[in-house]
Enzyme design. Structure first.
Site, short mmCIF file in Angstrom:
data_model
loop_
_atom_site.label_atom_id
_atom_site.label_comp_id
_atom_site.label_asym_id
_atom_site.label_seq_id
_atom_site.Cartn_x
_atom_site.Cartn_y
_atom_site.Cartn_z
N ASP A 93 0.85 -1.19 0.00
CA ASP A 93 0.00 0.00 0.00
C ASP A 93 0.88 1.23 0.00
OD1 ASP A 93 -2.61 -0.89 -0.10
OD2 ASP A 93 -2.69 -1.31 2.04
N MET A 149 -14.48 21.12 2.57
CA MET A 149 -13.80 22.35 2.98
C MET A 149 -13.78 22.44 4.50
SD MET A 149 -15.28 25.38 0.53
CE MET A 149 -16.96 25.11 1.12
N ALA A 178 -17.49 15.67 4.41
CA ALA A 178 -17.39 15.00 3.12
C ALA A 178 -18.25 15.69 2.06
CB ALA A 178 -17.80 13.53 3.25
#
Length: 697
Positions: free
Chosen positions: A324, A399, A395
């Site tokens: 990952d 911002m 979400a």
């Protein structure tokens, strides 16, 4: 005023010295106890029911019994004196004892670790929540899968489980050795808790995931004690080859008297037994089990729990590692790298408003913005932000920022979201905003736009930093012939940049957890062995598919059950070290096998001339070591055969020195050291022993 300070420092230092001395004393005592126990076990393992599991040493034990019995029978042979049989029998006995000692010593180290784990298991009571809501206190040994338990601050977690409610700091030092507590919370990939760990703050409700005797600590104890250890496929294959060699040499020795009788002379039974023992691969036969156990032990000491020796061996044969990006190759925290003003704005203005938007932002990104602005000595009004109202990241909005008391709204966030927000307030968008955002993305970074009301001031360049030394480590893997593949959810541009900076061989961009299985299967279809790391439930299928799956101890129960290795430190980069340990195990076994078989050449030149010189004087030409006498030659070869086992125990336990290089280079190096060395060392050893034995014969 100075004296008390000096005295205090001296006391602290003396205290530290006493602590270190006590630790050293305890370590020596433990080593002494392990050695003492191993010596006792060496005799206990003489039981034929135990010895038959090692066919090579079982043959040596039978040789001891035969020569021991012959030493009490009247001798009809004029070729050897009466004391020869008893001497040979005792040398064979010590050969078997040394082999048993090597195995018992390796097992003893595992048992010592198991004992320390057993001490960490304490009598714990659990607060079980019944279906009617009542809380009943029961012993941890009475807990079953599905029980719901409340654990408060200062209480020990009674058994393995998953957090279903609450958040708490948990001290896992009893398991991992790491003193810093870790956060466990309901939901997500960090909800798994281990029995025997301590809740140091807050309160959590957990659901039990294991029955008594099936907990993580129970599995650790079982594995390190060796109760669950099974021989690996490579170990079985090598054991089969060595047993076959032993059987072939046994046939040769048994049929040899037929030919010698035809030539008109007889060979004493004790000499035939000595020949057999010297020809069969007793060195590797005596150390094989110890090498396997010690390999598991090295992994455990590295704070990795291997579910089987097969997993450790597979790690040594790995061709491809799936990694990952976040947390493995990179730190996982996007940090402020630079500020880019847009239009006619200045970097000071961008820095000022970026800092004000981040004062109340406790995320790693927010803190990194403050650190960057302070490092660049850009001034901003901290009190202004602290008096405002913080707007957290969501979400939906993508911002975050702050609404100041005078009505000014400061925001930082994703490019598209901030542009829409500015346009909704009637603002215009500078032409170079998207241009500079694309530049940041191509560089592998994340752009955040900084705006105040209807005006954009610039962008924050966030960069997920590659961990130091990763390029060098991947280069080492490349030298070993191992391919690295980086899987990331980033877009192809960002993924390509990170892959180039880190030095991985390949990358898969916009990769979802289920895509990892396809990557693993594609490599396996090419005949490659694949390793990967993971910690989430969505990683479980891929961990199960991989030949070596390393799950993080901080991960979910599903991930840990699917993997065949668990890293107690939850460090994904450790897969690289695990591969090194696996290769070291295979190399140690191969090197000592080479050394053992090469030994036969010297022993051949020692014992064959000794057997036939009296009947065939021309055989004296083979006595290239100029050994004192036939009897001295046989005893010297047997003594070397016995003594070499304990001398090689440290090497078998520690493993041979391993440096990343190609397979061909490793083969050449090991053949030179252990192949040629396996020929030269016995010549020297047997000659030295012969000089000593010759003084008494």
């Amino acid at each position: 005023m100075m004296r008390p300070v000096v005295v205090k420092e001296k006391r602290v230092n003396e205290s530290q010295i006493h602590v270190v001395e006590e630790e050293v004393r305890q370590a020596k005592t433990m080593d002494r106890d392990i050695v003492t126990h191993a010596m006792k076990q060496s005799f206990a393992k003489l039981n034929p029911k135990v010895m038959i599991k090692n066919p090579i040493m079982f043959v040596v034990e039978i040789g001891f019994i035969i020569t021991f019995i012959l030493s009490f029978l009247p001798s009809h042979s004029s070729s050897v004196p009466g004391w020869f049989n008893i001497t040979v029998s005792f040398i064979l006995l010590f050969t078997v004892l040394f082999a048993n000692f090597a195995e018992a010593l390796a097992e003893g180290r595992g048992k010592a670790q198991a004992d320390s784990l057993k001490h960490s298991k304490k009598d714990v009571f659990a607060n079980v929540v019944k279906e009617n809501g009542n809380i009943v206190q029961v012993s941890a040994t009475d807990l079953r899968k599905g029980d719901v338990v409340i654990v408060k601050q200062g209480e020990m977690i009674p058994s393995d489980g998953e957090v279903i409610k609450g958040l708490a700091s948990v001290d896992e030092s009893a398991i991992t050795g790491e003193s810093a507590p870790v956060i466990k919370e309901a939901g997500g990939d960090f909800c798994s808790v281990t029995g025997g760990t301590m809740v140091v703050s807050d309160e959590i409700t957990i659901i039990i995931t294991s029955n008594p005797g099936e907990s993580f600590i129970d599995k650790m104890i079982s594995l390190v004690e060796g109760a669950a250890r099974q021989k690996t496929p490579n170990e079985i294959a090598l054991n089969t080859v060595l047993t076959s060699l032993t059987f072939i040499f046994l046939i040769v020795v048994v049929t040899l008297p037929i030919f010698t009788n035809y030539l008109g002379f007889q060979i004493d039974t004790a000499v035939l037994v000595a020949l057999l023992v010297c020809l069969i691969p007793t060195t590797i036969g005596g150390l094989l089990s110890a090498i396997g156990i010690a390999g598991m032990d090295r992994v455990t000491k590295f704070n990795v729990l291997a579910m089987s020796g097969k997993a450790v061996e597979a790690a040594g044969d790995i061709n491809t590692i799936i990694l990952d990006k976040t947390g493995t190759i990179t730190f996982g925290n996007r940090m402020a790298h630079t500020l880019l003003p847009v239009g006619n704005e200045t970097i000071e203005q961008v820095g000022k408003w970026a800092a004000i938007s981040s004062v109340l932002d406790e995320t790693p990104e927010g803190r990194s913005v403050i650190e960057y602005v302070q490092a660049k000595s850009i001034s901003y009004n901290r009190e202004l932000a602290e008096q405002g109202e913080f707007v957290p990241f969501k979400a939906e909005t993508r911002m975050s920022g702050v609404d100041l008391q005078d009505g000014t709204k400061v925001r930082k966030g994703a490019v598209g979201s901030v542009i829409e927000w500015v346009q909704s307030q009637g603002g215009t968008i500078p032409k170079d905003v998207n241009q500079k955002a694309d530049f940041i993305s191509k560089e592998g970074g994340t752009p955040l736009v900084v705006a105040v009301n209807n005006r954009i001031y610039g962008l924050i360049y966030l960069k997920d930093t590659v961990k130091p030394g990763m390029r060098e480590r991947f280069e080492q893997l490349r030298q070993m012939g191992i391919k690295t593949v980086m899987c990331t959810g980033d877009n192809p541009l960002t993924a390509a940049t990170i892959a180039k900076e880190a030095g991985v061989d390949e990358f898969v961009a916009e990769c979802k957890p289920e895509d990892k299985i396809a990557v693993i299967k594609a490599e396996q279809d090419k005949g490659k062995l694949v390793a990967m790391t993971g910690d989430g439930t969505n990683d479980a299928p891929a961990l199960a598919q991989a030949d070596v799956g390393l799950a993080m101890n901080s991960g979910t129960t599903a991930a840990k059950e699917a993997a065949n290795m668990i890293d107690l430190d939850s460090n994904p980069t450790k897969i690289i070290e695990v591969v090194g340990i696996g290769k070291q195990l295979l190399m140690t076994r191969g090197a000592l096998t080479t050394f053992s078989i090469a030994n036969d050449i010297a022993k051949y030149f020692a014992i064959i001339p000794a057997m036939f010189t009296l009947a065939i004087p021309q055989m004296e030409a083979l006595n290239i070591m100029k050994l004192t006498s036939p009897l001295s030659a046989i005893l010297s070869a047997l003594l070397f055969n016995a003594v070499i086992i304990p001398l090689l125990i440290p090497l078998a336990m520690k493993g041979i020195a391993y440096k990343p290089m190609s397979s061909n280079a490793l083969l050449g190096r090991n053949l030179l050291i252990y192949g040629l060395g396996g020929v030269i060392v016995p010549f020297i050893g047997i000659k030295v022993i012969d000089m000593i034995v010759g003084l008494f014969i």
